[in-house]
Structures are given as structure tokens and as C-alpha cells.
Enzyme design. Structure first.
Site, PDB file in Angstrom:
ATOM      1  N   GLY A  31      37.372  37.322  38.269  1.00  0.00           N
ATOM      2  CA  GLY A  31      37.166  38.918  38.808  1.00  0.00           C
ATOM      3  C   GLY A  31      36.127  39.178  38.349  1.00  0.00           C
ATOM      4  N   GLY A  39      33.153  43.213  37.266  1.00  0.00           N
ATOM      5  CA  GLY A  39      32.968  44.140  36.987  1.00  0.00           C
ATOM      6  C   GLY A  39      32.127  44.875  37.831  1.00  0.00           C
ATOM      7  N   ASP A  41      30.016  39.745  37.119  1.00  0.00           N
ATOM      8  CA  ASP A  41      31.235  38.616  37.488  1.00  0.00           C
ATOM      9  C   ASP A  41      31.700  37.673  36.432  1.00  0.00           C
ATOM     10  OD1 ASP A  41      31.375  39.730  40.292  1.00  0.00           O
ATOM     11  OD2 ASP A  41      29.698  38.240  40.552  1.00  0.00           O
ATOM     12  N   ASP A  60      35.681  52.403  24.894  1.00  0.00           N
ATOM     13  CA  ASP A  60      35.966  51.578  25.931  1.00  0.00           C
ATOM     14  C   ASP A  60      37.459  51.759  25.779  1.00  0.00           C
ATOM     15  OD1 ASP A  60      36.480  52.306  28.274  1.00  0.00           O
ATOM     16  OD2 ASP A  60      35.933  50.564  28.992  1.00  0.00           O
TER      17      ASP A  60
END
Length: 324
Positions: free
Chosen positions: A16, A18, A22, A128
Site C-alpha cells: 500500500g 500513504g 510506500d 490519529d
């Protein structure tokens, strides 16, 4: 051509991306054990991997905190090698048609609250809290929920005196607006209470399937944040938790009553949710809604075999954190 990290890990498929880089899977070239590798360009305008690696070191050894095996710079990348985990709670939520049962929410909440309390005990707040930042483990740890992504985490008190850093206003929103506390929207410096309130919104998201402030139309990011804040403030806790057990109303009202420097009563919140669990007649068997969908038969067997071990670990974890 095989790409290697630290001449020890062979880089595999991309897992994935962000905003900060990576993530890849990698294998130890000797043991063939799999790991996760985070790559960040050395030219990044806002590098955070060094900071995050330091946080993982501070949090090292905590239950449900990934272990970092290597950190360094190779070529054009800053690299961190850490435990490879399973899917996130957001992934599993989607797998379960975007609705979790009360039992799954309760078992999930217990572990998430423990992870947050542990981070707080190390003098940091996460800032977060969201389903994407909680991942289940693999193999024997498939029932263990891990907390990840400390790029936005911040120290909230002095390590020695435990004196809280000063209250401030006029701060930009840090984190994910969907789950941010009302005080965060209002520009107030975050503290422990904000992580706990954000968890409350995550739990209602799991129970409801969505939150009232999702999908609002906006012409800009600021406009969207403002509309989310307005909707969040105008939606009473009772309306938000409609059709949910009263314990969730009590939970959120408690979070909103906390002062900036207050230490949340984690034991009280756990007991609140435990009372709900007992009243509903649930069994803490680590069989989540996603178990039959995601886990292999082998993993399900391990879950049942390890139930007592995880019960004992959770009890010890609670005792350890209350001593901090």
C-alpha cells in the site's frame, strides 16, 4: 532483479501507499520469515520515518505494538523494517459488509483502549485514532489487535515529572476529521481525552455503519472540516448513539467532560463496557465477526487454543498499565 534491504531482506510486493511513503512485504533471505518494510524518499518535504522509528523504540515491548527490526538509509530511501501484520479493522469492517455486531465492537474496544492507554503511559498521544491504524496479527497473533502509524503522535507531558505540556488554542486539525474530537475541531491542543473521544466515534462507526457527518458536500478542505465540526457539535450524543446501548452514551459524555490535563479513567471505561458484555450474555471467546470470513481453519483452532493465554495477557496488561 531482486532488491534487498540491509543485505538481509528481499523486497516483495507492494502492500500500500500513504501520504508519507510506500509499504512493501519483504522476506528474510535466510529464514524466509516475512516482514513489512516502509520506504520514504530522502527528498520528502515532510519526513517522518525517523521520528516514527524513535516512537516505536520508546513503545517497544508493548502488547500489540509492532517491533522494528531495522532502520536506516539506503540509496534514495529511508527504510524501516517491522512486523508484518494482517488487515486493518477498516479492511475487516468492509469484509463484514460495513457493520460489526455489538459483541465484536465490545471485544475490539477492549483491546483498542488497552493500546491507547499503553501509548499514553509512555507520555505520548496518538492523534490519529481510526480503524485503519489498528491491525490484527498473523498466525498465533490473529486475535491480537495492534496499533500502528505514530507519525502524528506527540509527547503530551514531561517524562520525569509527568507535568502536562501547556494548553494551547489556534491549532490546525491534526488527524482524521471523521473521528477527531470536538476540541480538536475547535483548534485546542490535543491531550489524552482526544484519543479516547476519537475511539468513541470509531466504536459508533462500527455499530452504525457510518457517522452522521460522513459524505458532506464541500468546496474545499477547510469547508469540509467546518461542516464536519458543525454536524458533530449539533448531533447530540443521545442521537448519535440511538439504537445503541446506554453505555456508549455514558462513554462519550465522560470523554467530553474531561479537562485538558485529566488522565482518563481507563479502568472505569473498561468496566463500563464489561458490564454491557455481561448483561448481553456474551462470551469473550475472541471469535469476531470476521473470524469465519477471514481466518483459516488452522487460525480458528489457534484462537480457541490460545484463549486462556490471551485472557491472562489482558489481565496482566491492565495491571501493568495501572501501575504507570
Amino acid at each position: 532483479m531482486e532488491i534487498r534491504v540491509a543485505n538481509k531482506y528481499a523486497l516483495g510486493k507492494k502492500l500500500g501507499s500513504g501520504s508519507f511513503g510506500d509499504i512493501y512485504v519483504a522476506k528474510d533471505i535466510v529464514t524466509m520469515e516475512e516482514f513489512a518494510v516502509k520506504l520514504e524518499s530522502t527528498r520528502s518535504k515532510h519526513p517522518q520515518l525517523l521520528y516514527e522509528s524513535k516512537l516505536y523504540k520508546i513503545l517497544g515491548g508493548g502488547i500489540g505494538v509492532p517491533k522494528v527490526y531495522w532502520y536506516g538509509i539506503e540509496g534514495d530511501f529511508t527504510i524501516m523494517v517491522l512486523d508484518l501484520l494482517g488487515p486493518s479493522l477498516e479492511d475487516l469492517f468492509t469484509l463484514c459488509n460495513r457493520k460489526f455486531s455489538l459483541k465484536t465492537v465490545r471485544m475490539t474496544a477492549d483491546q483498542m483502549l488497552n493500546r491507547i492507554e499503553y501509548v499514553h503511559s509512555k507520555n505520548f498521544i496518538h492523534r490519529d485514532i481510526k480503524p485503519d491504524n489498528f491491525l490484527i496479527g498473523r498466525g498465533k497473533k490473529v486475535t491480537l489487535i495492534h496499533i500502528i502509524d505514530f507519525g502524528l503522535a506527540k509527547k503530551y507531558r514531561d517524562s520525569r515529572s509527568h507535568t502536562s505540556y501547556p494548553y494551547k488554542e489556534g491549532k490546525n486539525l491534526t488527524g482524521t476529521a471523521r473521528y477527531a474530537s470536538i476540541n480538536t475541531h475547535l483548534g485546542i491542543e490535543q491531550s489524552r481525552r482526544d484519543d479516547i473521544e476519537a475511539l468513541g466515534y470509531v466504536l459508533m462507526y462500527f455499530l452504525r455503519g457510518s457517522l452522521p457527518w460522513q459524505g458532506l458536500k464541500a468546496i474545499s478542505k477547510k469547508d469540509k472540516y467546518d461542516k464536519i465540526m458543525e454536524k458533530k457539535i449539533s448531533t447530540s450524543v443521545e442521537v448519535l448513539c440511538r439504537n445503541a446501548s446506554f453505555e456508549f452514551v455514558t462513554y462519550l459524555n465522560y470523554c467530553r467532560s474531561l479537562r485538558f490535563e485529566d488522565r482518563p479513567d481507563y479502568t472505569y471505561l473498561r468496566r463500563l463496557l464489561k458490564d454491557l458484555f455481561i448483561r448481553e450474555g456474551f462470551t469473550y471467546d475472541f471469535l469476531f465477526d470476521w473470524t469465519c470470513v477471514y481466518a483459516s481453519e488452522k487460525d480458528k483452532k489457534k484462537m480457541l487454543e490460545n484463549k486462556n493465554r490471551f485472557d491472562q495477557t489482558a489481565d496482566q496488561e491492565g495491571r501493568d498499565q495501572r501501575n504507570n
